[in-house]
Design a protein around this motif. Structure first.
Motif, mmCIF file in Angstrom:
data_model
loop_
_atom_site.group_PDB
_atom_site.id
_atom_site.type_symbol
_atom_site.label_atom_id
_atom_site.label_comp_id
_atom_site.label_asym_id
_atom_site.label_seq_id
_atom_site.Cartn_x
_atom_site.Cartn_y
_atom_site.Cartn_z
ATOM 1 N N VAL A 246 0.849 -1.193 0.000
ATOM 2 C CA VAL A 246 0.000 0.000 0.000
ATOM 3 C C VAL A 246 0.887 1.247 0.000
ATOM 4 O O VAL A 246 1.834 1.318 0.794
ATOM 5 C CB VAL A 246 -0.911 0.027 1.249
ATOM 6 N N PRO A 247 0.612 2.241 -0.855
ATOM 7 C CA PRO A 247 1.366 3.503 -0.770
ATOM 8 C C PRO A 247 1.157 4.154 0.601
ATOM 9 O O PRO A 247 0.023 4.313 1.048
ATOM 10 C CB PRO A 247 0.754 4.351 -1.891
ATOM 11 N N ILE A 248 2.253 4.517 1.246
ATOM 12 C CA ILE A 248 2.196 5.036 2.612
ATOM 13 C C ILE A 248 2.815 6.427 2.673
ATOM 14 O O ILE A 248 3.873 6.672 2.084
ATOM 15 C CB ILE A 248 2.933 4.095 3.585
ATOM 16 N N SER A 275 6.645 4.693 -4.035
ATOM 17 C CA SER A 275 5.327 5.292 -3.806
ATOM 18 C C SER A 275 5.157 5.770 -2.366
ATOM 19 O O SER A 275 4.222 6.517 -2.062
ATOM 20 C CB SER A 275 4.215 4.300 -4.149
ATOM 21 N N ASN A 276 6.034 5.344 -1.450
ATOM 22 C CA ASN A 276 5.956 5.779 -0.061
ATOM 23 C C ASN A 276 6.651 7.122 0.123
ATOM 24 O O ASN A 276 7.685 7.388 -0.493
ATOM 25 C CB ASN A 276 6.584 4.734 0.865
ATOM 26 N N LYS A 277 6.065 7.976 0.968
ATOM 27 C CA LYS A 277 6.593 9.327 1.186
ATOM 28 C C LYS A 277 6.787 9.588 2.682
ATOM 29 O O LYS A 277 5.949 9.193 3.499
ATOM 30 C CB LYS A 277 5.628 10.380 0.625
ATOM 31 N N ILE A 278 7.876 10.271 3.014
ATOM 32 C CA ILE A 278 8.133 10.690 4.397
ATOM 33 C C ILE A 278 8.378 12.192 4.402
ATOM 34 O O ILE A 278 9.211 12.691 3.648
ATOM 35 C CB ILE A 278 9.351 9.968 4.998
ATOM 36 N N GLU A 279 7.612 12.912 5.235
ATOM 37 C CA GLU A 279 7.766 14.365 5.362
ATOM 38 C C GLU A 279 8.076 14.695 6.821
ATOM 39 O O GLU A 279 7.272 14.407 7.711
ATOM 40 C CB GLU A 279 6.485 15.097 4.939
ATOM 41 N N GLU A 299 -1.250 20.539 2.914
ATOM 42 C CA GLU A 299 -1.089 20.507 1.462
ATOM 43 C C GLU A 299 -0.352 19.247 1.017
ATOM 44 O O GLU A 299 -0.715 18.619 0.019
ATOM 45 C CB GLU A 299 -0.337 21.740 0.969
ATOM 46 N N ALA A 300 0.685 18.849 1.764
ATOM 47 C CA ALA A 300 1.442 17.647 1.410
ATOM 48 C C ALA A 300 0.564 16.402 1.501
ATOM 49 O O ALA A 300 0.649 15.496 0.655
ATOM 50 C CB ALA A 300 2.659 17.511 2.325
ATOM 51 N N LEU A 301 -0.290 16.356 2.507
ATOM 52 C CA LEU A 301 -1.186 15.221 2.681
ATOM 53 C C LEU A 301 -2.194 15.135 1.538
ATOM 54 O O LEU A 301 -2.411 14.069 0.956
ATOM 55 C CB LEU A 301 -1.904 15.332 4.025
ATOM 56 N N VAL A 302 -2.797 16.264 1.202
ATOM 57 C CA VAL A 302 -3.791 16.270 0.115
ATOM 58 C C VAL A 302 -3.141 15.894 -1.214
ATOM 59 O O VAL A 302 -3.712 15.155 -2.022
ATOM 60 C CB VAL A 302 -4.480 17.645 0.015
ATOM 61 N N LEU A 305 -2.843 12.134 -1.322
ATOM 62 C CA LEU A 305 -4.133 11.489 -1.549
ATOM 63 C C LEU A 305 -4.586 11.659 -2.998
ATOM 64 O O LEU A 305 -5.128 10.725 -3.604
ATOM 65 C CB LEU A 305 -5.180 12.074 -0.595
ATOM 66 N N ASP A 306 -4.381 12.845 -3.544
ATOM 67 C CA ASP A 306 -4.751 13.080 -4.943
ATOM 68 C C ASP A 306 -4.009 12.122 -5.870
ATOM 69 O O ASP A 306 -4.606 11.513 -6.773
ATOM 70 C CB ASP A 306 -4.435 14.521 -5.347
ATOM 71 N N ALA A 307 -2.707 11.981 -5.655
ATOM 72 C CA ALA A 307 -1.881 11.161 -6.543
ATOM 73 C C ALA A 307 -2.229 9.678 -6.445
ATOM 74 O O ALA A 307 -2.249 8.963 -7.457
ATOM 75 C CB ALA A 307 -0.408 11.381 -6.229
ATOM 76 N N GLU A 308 -2.516 9.210 -5.230
ATOM 77 C CA GLU A 308 -2.671 7.774 -5.021
ATOM 78 C C GLU A 308 -4.098 7.262 -5.148
ATOM 79 O O GLU A 308 -4.300 6.096 -5.520
ATOM 80 C CB GLU A 308 -2.110 7.380 -3.644
ATOM 81 N N ILE A 309 -5.103 8.095 -4.846
ATOM 82 C CA ILE A 309 -6.479 7.582 -4.948
ATOM 83 C C ILE A 309 -7.386 8.429 -5.838
ATOM 84 O O ILE A 309 -8.175 7.892 -6.605
ATOM 85 C CB ILE A 309 -7.122 7.384 -3.559
#
Length: 379
Positions: A246-248, A275-279, A299-302, A305-309
């Motif tokens: 799952v992308p995380i 596909s996993n991201k750490i901020e 903004e980073a969270l949205v 979500l836009d990219a993955e779902i």
């Protein structure tokens, strides 16, 4: 002798028949999750059910001009063990192909955290912002917290809390089959200890799976300030198996020692997938405060979500669902629309004008009153 042989043959036939029956029963027995049987998630095809029948949600707004995206519902969702959970559901304005996000709050907080204004979102709450961005949104108060009866939830209910997330998924399956969203574009956002709980739920076999044998619907898992151990689950145990499935997305404050340690413990596992991201933000803020107040966090969270779902090319298709999820005490909460604001401003201006006229008239009367008294005295 012949009689003994016949008896043996009879017993052999009975034994074979019994073994066959037991094998068939075992084949039909649901798989087990953590030592417990998984609930049957199969059921009748959509064409055999009546999606519009018996829907407890209020389908029509009081205002005929109001449509999806201008309100949300609050209600009591009953989990598999009968526990009522205060919940909110924000329908999307685009219907069947809408992405959907489940929001899980942190320990001793509530879903109200997702309603409070986010600094970077022009004063809108995170749930309403997602709704404006065409998402359907579901949030609920974890058992023993928020608007639910307050109590300490012990370790014996740890698995029940994960089941509560599965109950939320079953609720969304029903909305999916009613053409309101697409569970094939499902994301989950967990905050603080709620992030650990979301990971534990996703880690379990059968989570977010509408029929036996199909791949899970979970398309993105976002974690805001996860803890080394939260809701009874150790992050470094439940998250690594998900890293390639799952992308995380994980975000945390650099000065929030606990969250940063939790992230570092799973960093190598996450970095195995692009596909996993750490901020990591230069902040001591944690959980909902990080999401609401830290510049760039929401903004980073949205964006993730836009990219993955949201942009995921999964077309809507009917699902199967035999597990009824009941809910009650439904209420509709309407948002203030721009038209309503303009109307209120107009009324306010009219009221000010009326008050101004009344003040002017009163002033004229007061000026006139002394002259009248003098003329009366001269007479």
């Amino acid at each position: 002798m012949r009689k003994a042989l016949a008896n043996r043959k009879f017993l052999l036939v009975v034994a074979v028949a019994l073994a066959t029956t037991l094998a068939a029963a075992a084949a039909q027995e649901p798989k087990r999750r953590n030592g417990r049987p998984l609930r049957n998630q199969g059921g009748a095809p959509l064409k055999k059910v009546q999606p519009q029948g018996g829907d407890p949600l209020l389908k029509q707004a009081d205002d005929p001009k109001a449509g999806p995206g201008t309100y949300h519902y609050t209600f009591k969702l009953r989990s598999f063990d009968g526990t009522p959970l205060a919940a909110s559901y924000y329908p999307s304005k685009i219907g069947a192909n809408a992405p959907v996000v489940v929001l899980v709050h942190e320990h001793n907080r509530s879903r109200k955290d997702f309603e409070d204004a986010v600094l970077a979102l022009k004063g809108k709450g995170f749930a309403e912002h997602l709704q404006d961005e065409t998402y359907a949104v579901f949030s609920f108060d974890l058992r023993g917290q928020g608007q639910n009866p307050r109590r300490n939830v012990g370790a014996e209910e740890r698995e029940s809390m994960a089941d509560d997330l599965q109950a939320a998924y079953q609720f969304l399956l029903d909305r999916h089959n009613r053409g309101e969203l697409n569970v094939g574009k499902l994301g989950v956002v967990g905050v603080g200890e709620g992030a650990n709980l979301a990971a534990a739920w996703a880690y379990q076999p059968g989570a977010a799976v509408s029929t036996e044998g199909r791949a899970g619907d979970l398309g993105a898992l976002a974690m805001i300030s996860p803890q080394p151990e939260g809701s009874g689950y150790v992050l470094s145990r439940v998250l690594p198996p998900l890293a390639l499935r799952v992308p995380i997305f994980i975000s945390a404050g650099a000065k929030d020692a606990a969250s940063k340690d939790a992230v570092e413990a799973v960093r190598k596992d996450l970095e195995r997938s692009r596909s996993n991201k750490i901020e990591i933000f230069p902040s001591s803020l944690r959980g909902y405060k990080l999401l609401r107040l830290e510049p760039g966090a929401a903004e980073a969270l949205v964006k993730f979500l836009d990219a993955e779902i949201k942009l995921r090319p999964n077309e809507w298709e009917p699902r199967y669902n035999q597990v009824p999820i009941t809910f009650s005490d439904v209420q509709t909460v309407r948002r203030q629309q721009p038209e309503d604001k303009k109307a209120q401003e107009k009324k306010a201006d009219e009221k000010k004008a009326e008050e101004k006229k009344a003040d002017e008239k009163k002033g004229e009367e007061e000026k006139k009153a002394p002259g009248d008294s003098k003329s009366a005295k001269s007479e």
